[in-house]
Design a protein around this motif. Structure first.
Motif, PDB file in Angstrom:
ATOM      1  N   THR A 296       0.801  -1.223   0.000  1.00  0.00           N
ATOM      2  CA  THR A 296       0.000   0.000   0.000  1.00  0.00           C
ATOM      3  C   THR A 296       0.836   1.277   0.000  1.00  0.00           C
ATOM      4  O   THR A 296       0.570   2.188  -0.802  1.00  0.00           O
ATOM      5  N   PRO A 297       1.852   1.429   0.865  1.00  0.00           N
ATOM      6  CA  PRO A 297       2.642   2.675   0.831  1.00  0.00           C
ATOM      7  C   PRO A 297       3.302   2.928  -0.523  1.00  0.00           C
ATOM      8  O   PRO A 297       3.423   4.082  -0.943  1.00  0.00           O
ATOM      9  N   ILE A 298       3.720   1.867  -1.204  1.00  0.00           N
ATOM     10  CA  ILE A 298       4.346   2.026  -2.521  1.00  0.00           C
ATOM     11  C   ILE A 298       3.333   2.550  -3.528  1.00  0.00           C
ATOM     12  O   ILE A 298       3.598   3.477  -4.294  1.00  0.00           O
ATOM     13  N   PHE A 299       2.140   1.961  -3.524  1.00  0.00           N
ATOM     14  CA  PHE A 299       1.088   2.406  -4.437  1.00  0.00           C
ATOM     15  C   PHE A 299       0.673   3.844  -4.134  1.00  0.00           C
ATOM     16  O   PHE A 299       0.483   4.655  -5.038  1.00  0.00           O
ATOM     17  N   VAL A 300       0.505   4.152  -2.857  1.00  0.00           N
ATOM     18  CA  VAL A 300       0.067   5.490  -2.457  1.00  0.00           C
ATOM     19  C   VAL A 300       1.062   6.540  -2.946  1.00  0.00           C
ATOM     20  O   VAL A 300       0.670   7.612  -3.439  1.00  0.00           O
ATOM     21  N   ASP A 301       2.350   6.257  -2.834  1.00  0.00           N
ATOM     22  CA  ASP A 301       3.373   7.196  -3.264  1.00  0.00           C
ATOM     23  C   ASP A 301       3.314   7.432  -4.773  1.00  0.00           C
ATOM     24  O   ASP A 301       3.408   8.571  -5.245  1.00  0.00           O
ATOM     25  N   VAL A 302       3.123   6.359  -5.535  1.00  0.00           N
ATOM     26  CA  VAL A 302       3.032   6.477  -7.003  1.00  0.00           C
ATOM     27  C   VAL A 302       1.798   7.271  -7.397  1.00  0.00           C
ATOM     28  O   VAL A 302       1.848   8.157  -8.250  1.00  0.00           O
ATOM     29  N   VAL A 303       0.669   6.970  -6.780  1.00  0.00           N
ATOM     30  CA  VAL A 303      -0.575   7.665  -7.105  1.00  0.00           C
ATOM     31  C   VAL A 303      -0.462   9.151  -6.749  1.00  0.00           C
ATOM     32  O   VAL A 303      -0.904  10.022  -7.510  1.00  0.00           O
ATOM     33  N   LYS A 304       0.133   9.456  -5.620  1.00  0.00           N
ATOM     34  CA  LYS A 304       0.268  10.842  -5.170  1.00  0.00           C
ATOM     35  C   LYS A 304       1.048  11.674  -6.180  1.00  0.00           C
ATOM     36  O   LYS A 304       0.769  12.863  -6.381  1.00  0.00           O
ATOM     37  N   ASN A 305       2.025  11.052  -6.827  1.00  0.00           N
ATOM     38  CA  ASN A 305       2.888  11.779  -7.756  1.00  0.00           C
ATOM     39  C   ASN A 305       2.450  11.657  -9.211  1.00  0.00           C
ATOM     40  O   ASN A 305       3.169  12.079 -10.122  1.00  0.00           O
ATOM     41  N   MET A 306       1.276  11.113  -9.442  1.00  0.00           N
ATOM     42  CA  MET A 306       0.767  10.957 -10.799  1.00  0.00           C
ATOM     43  C   MET A 306       0.462  12.321 -11.424  1.00  0.00           C
ATOM     44  O   MET A 306      -0.115  13.194 -10.785  1.00  0.00           O
TER      45      MET A 306
ATOM     46  N   SER B  16      -7.897  -1.792 -18.648  1.00  0.00           N
ATOM     47  CA  SER B  16      -6.823  -2.187 -17.725  1.00  0.00           C
ATOM     48  C   SER B  16      -5.728  -1.130 -17.664  1.00  0.00           C
ATOM     49  O   SER B  16      -4.624  -1.403 -17.176  1.00  0.00           O
ATOM     50  N   ALA B  17      -6.026   0.083 -18.129  1.00  0.00           N
ATOM     51  CA  ALA B  17      -4.996   1.124 -18.214  1.00  0.00           C
ATOM     52  C   ALA B  17      -4.426   1.487 -16.847  1.00  0.00           C
ATOM     53  O   ALA B  17      -3.217   1.699 -16.698  1.00  0.00           O
ATOM     54  N   ALA B  18      -5.279   1.584 -15.836  1.00  0.00           N
ATOM     55  CA  ALA B  18      -4.802   1.944 -14.497  1.00  0.00           C
ATOM     56  C   ALA B  18      -3.928   0.837 -13.915  1.00  0.00           C
ATOM     57  O   ALA B  18      -2.875   1.098 -13.321  1.00  0.00           O
ATOM     58  N   THR B  19      -4.365  -0.393 -14.095  1.00  0.00           N
ATOM     59  CA  THR B  19      -3.588  -1.527 -13.596  1.00  0.00           C
ATOM     60  C   THR B  19      -2.231  -1.581 -14.284  1.00  0.00           C
ATOM     61  O   THR B  19      -1.200  -1.800 -13.634  1.00  0.00           O
ATOM     62  N   SER B  20      -2.227  -1.373 -15.600  1.00  0.00           N
ATOM     63  CA  SER B  20      -0.966  -1.387 -16.358  1.00  0.00           C
ATOM     64  C   SER B  20      -0.040  -0.277 -15.890  1.00  0.00           C
ATOM     65  O   SER B  20       1.178  -0.473 -15.785  1.00  0.00           O
ATOM     66  N   TYR B  21      -0.613   0.886 -15.584  1.00  0.00           N
ATOM     67  CA  TYR B  21       0.186   2.013 -15.101  1.00  0.00           C
ATOM     68  C   TYR B  21       0.848   1.660 -13.769  1.00  0.00           C
ATOM     69  O   TYR B  21       2.051   1.875 -13.577  1.00  0.00           O
ATOM     70  N   LEU B  22       0.068   1.114 -12.845  1.00  0.00           N
ATOM     71  CA  LEU B  22       0.619   0.747 -11.544  1.00  0.00           C
ATOM     72  C   LEU B  22       1.666  -0.355 -11.687  1.00  0.00           C
ATOM     73  O   LEU B  22       2.699  -0.352 -11.005  1.00  0.00           O
ATOM     74  N   GLN B  23       1.399  -1.294 -12.580  1.00  0.00           N
ATOM     75  CA  GLN B  23       2.339  -2.396 -12.772  1.00  0.00           C
ATOM     76  C   GLN B  23       3.676  -1.878 -13.300  1.00  0.00           C
ATOM     77  O   GLN B  23       4.748  -2.299 -12.833  1.00  0.00           O
ATOM     78  N   SER B  24       3.624  -0.948 -14.250  1.00  0.00           N
ATOM     79  CA  SER B  24       4.861  -0.435 -14.845  1.00  0.00           C
ATOM     80  C   SER B  24       5.631   0.476 -13.894  1.00  0.00           C
ATOM     81  O   SER B  24       6.860   0.582 -13.979  1.00  0.00           O
ATOM     82  N   THR B  25       4.929   1.129 -12.980  1.00  0.00           N
ATOM     83  CA  THR B  25       5.583   2.099 -12.096  1.00  0.00           C
ATOM     84  C   THR B  25       5.946   1.548 -10.718  1.00  0.00           C
ATOM     85  O   THR B  25       6.693   2.196  -9.978  1.00  0.00           O
ATOM     86  N   THR B  26       5.433   0.384 -10.360  1.00  0.00           N
ATOM     87  CA  THR B  26       5.670  -0.126  -9.003  1.00  0.00           C
ATOM     88  C   THR B  26       6.337  -1.491  -8.930  1.00  0.00           C
ATOM     89  O   THR B  26       6.765  -1.891  -7.858  1.00  0.00           O
TER      90      THR B  26
END
Length: 237
Positions: free
Chosen positions: A113-123, A137-147
């Motif tokens: 969760t902290p990793i995802f929260v940090d990525v989302v905050k800086n989107m 699946s664009a959001a899932t792909s974004y999180l997968q590529s960035t985390t």
């Protein structure tokens, strides 16, 4: 139709918005204006909701083990181990081996969760726009590529420690020793930490994809006025 004006926060955010503006222009009359900040915040809210709702499920006891969509099964190399143990009357040991793999994954996902929260905050707005107007699946792909890199780095040592905490290391040492002692079998020595790490990550993204599909296709899943307004843009594309 009444045009909705997207308020630019900075000149750099204007680039690449032409297709989004076309969609905005086609919204029904009476729609409330949305700024680029609204759109970015709406996407962040959707992602935060999905992470909180779905990732938290995986951290519960049996979050992996009793969820058939993400349950960690044995790697191909160990499927013969499972069968070999059951063939000699050690089904309970084989079952325990499977359980402790899933327990370690449930423990490790608490770090996600902290990793995802940090990525989302800086989107950025551009990230949000691409996700909003992307496929299901664009959001899932974004999180997968960035985390993924950060998740693996966090999950791997946690799973290694979890193996000790939940007794997986002892269970699997016993399992592999028992199996390797069976006459004529090919001895095995798998890297279960790496395997379980990757399967835990796979399970996380699979559950986030479920929530993304819900919010994109079900208006009732949009739990706030902002989400309803922002995803109305997607509905019109």
């Amino acid at each position: 139709m009444k045009k909705i004006v997207l308020i630019s926060l900075t000149s750099s955010l204007i680039l690449g918005c032409a297709e989004l503006q076309q969609v905005v222009n086609q919204l029904p009359q009476g729609s409330v204006g949305l700024s680029q900040l609204d759109i970015a915040n709406g996407l962040k809210e959707a992602l935060d909701n999905g992470i909180e709702k779905q990732v938290s499920k995986l951290t519960a006891t049996d979050g992996f083990l009793k969820n058939e969509a993400v349950k960690i099964l044995l790697p191909e190399e160990l499927q013969k181990v499972d069968k070999g143990l059951r063939d000699i009357g050690l089904s309970s040991l084989a079952d325990e081996g499977l359980k402790v793999l899933n327990r370690a994954a449930e423990d490790a996902v608490k770090q996600a969760t902290p990793i995802f929260v940090d990525v989302v905050k800086n989107m950025t707005f551009n990230d949000a726009k691409n996700i909003l107007m992307g496929d299901n699946s664009a959001a899932t792909s974004y999180l997968q590529s960035t985390t993924s890199t950060a998740l693996y780095s966090k999950f791997n040592p946690v799973i290694q420690n979890s193996f000790a905490k939940v007794g997986a290391d002892k269970v699997w040492t016993n399992i592999i020793t028992k199996y390797n002692s069976i006459p004529l079998v090919k001895k095995v020595n798998p890297d279960l930490t790496d395997y379980t790490t990757n399967k835990a990550m796979e399970g996380v993204f699979k559950m986030i994809a479920v929530e993304e599909q819900n919010i994109r296709t079900s208006i009732s899943s949009r739990s706030s006025d902002l989400l309803k307004k922002v995803f109305a843009l997607q509905d019109q594309k």
